[in-house]
Motif scaffolding. Structure first.
Motif, PDB file in Angstrom:
ATOM      1  N   ARG A 135       1.620  43.432  15.351  1.00 32.62           N
ATOM      2  CA  ARG A 135       2.717  44.062  14.596  1.00 32.62           C
ATOM      3  C   ARG A 135       3.802  44.380  15.624  1.00 32.62           C
ATOM      4  O   ARG A 135       3.568  45.142  16.556  1.00 32.62           O
ATOM      5  N   ILE A 136       4.953  43.741  15.459  1.00 33.04           N
ATOM      6  CA  ILE A 136       5.972  43.750  16.530  1.00 33.04           C
ATOM      7  C   ILE A 136       7.229  44.513  16.124  1.00 33.04           C
ATOM      8  O   ILE A 136       7.633  44.488  14.954  1.00 33.04           O
ATOM      9  N   GLY A 137       7.835  45.177  17.105  1.00 34.73           N
ATOM     10  CA  GLY A 137       9.143  45.810  16.924  1.00 34.73           C
ATOM     11  C   GLY A 137      10.059  45.420  18.066  1.00 34.73           C
ATOM     12  O   GLY A 137       9.589  45.039  19.142  1.00 34.73           O
ATOM     13  N   VAL A 138      11.374  45.482  17.830  1.00 32.38           N
ATOM     14  CA  VAL A 138      12.335  45.140  18.876  1.00 32.38           C
ATOM     15  C   VAL A 138      13.399  46.234  18.979  1.00 32.38           C
ATOM     16  O   VAL A 138      13.915  46.696  17.966  1.00 32.38           O
ATOM     17  N   MET A 139      13.673  46.622  20.219  1.00 30.29           N
ATOM     18  CA  MET A 139      14.783  47.540  20.461  1.00 30.29           C
ATOM     19  C   MET A 139      15.819  46.809  21.289  1.00 30.29           C
ATOM     20  O   MET A 139      15.522  46.331  22.379  1.00 30.29           O
ATOM     21  N   GLU A 140      17.016  46.717  20.764  1.00 26.53           N
ATOM     22  CA  GLU A 140      18.100  46.010  21.436  1.00 26.53           C
ATOM     23  C   GLU A 140      19.015  47.029  22.078  1.00 26.53           C
ATOM     24  O   GLU A 140      19.587  47.873  21.384  1.00 26.53           O
ATOM     25  N   ALA A 141      19.171  46.967  23.411  1.00 26.51           N
ATOM     26  CA  ALA A 141      20.072  47.906  24.059  1.00 26.51           C
ATOM     27  C   ALA A 141      21.351  47.204  24.458  1.00 26.51           C
ATOM     28  O   ALA A 141      21.326  46.150  25.094  1.00 26.51           O
ATOM     29  N   HIS A 161      22.519  52.199  21.555  1.00 25.33           N
ATOM     30  CA  HIS A 161      23.784  52.147  22.284  1.00 25.33           C
ATOM     31  C   HIS A 161      23.674  53.018  23.514  1.00 25.33           C
ATOM     32  O   HIS A 161      23.236  54.149  23.448  1.00 25.33           O
ATOM     33  N   THR A 162      24.068  52.454  24.660  1.00 26.70           N
ATOM     34  CA  THR A 162      23.930  53.204  25.905  1.00 26.70           C
ATOM     35  C   THR A 162      25.198  54.008  26.202  1.00 26.70           C
ATOM     36  O   THR A 162      25.293  54.619  27.256  1.00 26.70           O
ATOM     37  N   SER A 163      26.162  53.977  25.302  1.00 26.67           N
ATOM     38  CA  SER A 163      27.433  54.715  25.451  1.00 26.67           C
ATOM     39  C   SER A 163      28.090  54.437  26.804  1.00 26.67           C
ATOM     40  O   SER A 163      28.443  55.362  27.532  1.00 26.67           O
TER      41      SER A 163
END
Lengths: 114, 224
Positions: free
Chosen positions: B62-68, B91-93
């Motif tokens: 079961r996979i998740g993705v975090m895009e920075a 968002h890294t601001s």
């Protein structure tokens, strides 16, 4: 390029320390920055001067920025040499079996407080 | 005039982040969620590679993705649309990297309770992300053929840190002056334990090998 990120971590740690020690303000910070830590002094100082204005204890803090020379040790000929000038390969015996001794860290040495 | 005194600190600028990162790794172990920090230059093919890889792995985990990213949510939308897995955009601001604190906030946001494997797509940059421990269980990177075989010499830290170096766009090698053997040697000089897998995310070549690498890594970690 990541100087601001380091400044934020340095400031957070000092603010916490200042609060814990119940000081009025931090007047000086001595920071040792390695030559091969990837930090550019001018960017770091600019970011620090900008970020300190937003702190509680460090608004008037003077930054004492000390550069630490990068020194590499050669495992084959047991000599040390300046890293910035020669890089990974030993200038004496041309061995690639070398490791960095100093110059990689960014260290908060001490603070002067009132 | 009040008295001035000196407090000796002798602590690394990264000390608080390193502590937070170690704490996060323990937390992930308790939850049973394996987090992979993926780094590369902009345009090396992080999003395309992840899309292909997830489509192979999603029947196993079961996979998740975090895009920075500094801004925008184009990557999160693209991943969600092309794989169907849960994805969020961080968002890294303006910051050029993620640190452990930002990673933890992202993981809270995606809710890892029902996830086995989370890919963290770091900001596209070979310098700054390498300096900060995100708290991930594994650091990997993608280098692409058009970037050149000299990158391990120019950006040593990221190559030292990564257990897996994926060399993408291998289908284009005949058009570039990319010496694969030399590149492999310089990576091994920086990091003798690195695994190197050449792939083409576009044609799908060797993506199954990368998938197999992750299946072994996650299973070994769970057994430990």
């Amino acid at each position: 390029m990541h100087e601001l990120g380091i400044v934020v971590h340095v400031i957070n740690q000092i603010e916490e320390l200042a609060k814990k020690n119940k000081v009025n303000k931090v007047v000086e910070l001595t920071l040792e920055v390695g030559e091969v830590s990837g930090v550019v002094k001018e960017y770091f100082v600019d970011a620090f001067e900008w970020a300190k204005k937003k702190t509680e204890y460090m608004k008037e803090c003077h930054l004492d920025y000390i550069t630490i020379q990068g020194i590499t040790y050669c495992e084959d000929c047991q000599k040390t040499y300046p890293t910035v000038q020669y890089g990974k390969e030993c200038p004496y015996c041309h061995s690639p079996h070398t490791y960095l001794v100093t110059g990689k860290d960014v260290m908060i040495k001490n603070i002067k407080v009132e | 005039m009040s008295e001035i005194k000196t407090i000796v600190v002798n602590r690394s600028a990264y000390a608080d982040n390193d502590l937070e990162a170690d704490y996060l790794r323990k937390y992930l172990k308790e939850k049973g969620t394996y987090v992979v920090n993926l780094m590369s230059s902009p345009g090396a093919g992080k999003t395309t590679t992840l899309t292909k890889l997830i489509n192979i792995l999603k029947s196993t985990f079961r996979i998740g993705v975090m895009e920075a990213d500094i801004d925008s949510d184009v990557d999160a939308i693209s991943i969600a649309k092309n794989t169907g897995v849960k994805s969020i955009q961080l968002h890294t601001s303006g910051m050029c990297h993620l640190d452990a604190g930002m990673t933890k906030s992202g993981l809270d946001g995606i809710n890892i309770e029902d996830l086995d494997l989370v890919f963290l797509e770091n900001v596209g940059n070979l310098v700054c992300p390498a300096e900060f421990d995100t708290g991930a269980c594994l650091d990997i990177m993608i280098l692409s053929i058009p970037e050149g075989d000299d990158k391990p010499l120019k950006y040593p830290l990221v190559f030292e840190k990564c257990d897996l170096v994926i060399i993408n766009k291998i289908d284009t090698i005949s058009y570039f002056n990319f010496d694969f053997k030399k590149c492999e040697e310089t990576i091994k000089m920086r990091n003798p334990n690195a695994t190197i897998i050449p792939i083409s995310a576009k044609t799908g070549e060797n993506v199954d090998k990368v998938a197999q690498y992750f299946i072994e890594k996650v299973n070994n970690w769970k057994e430990k």
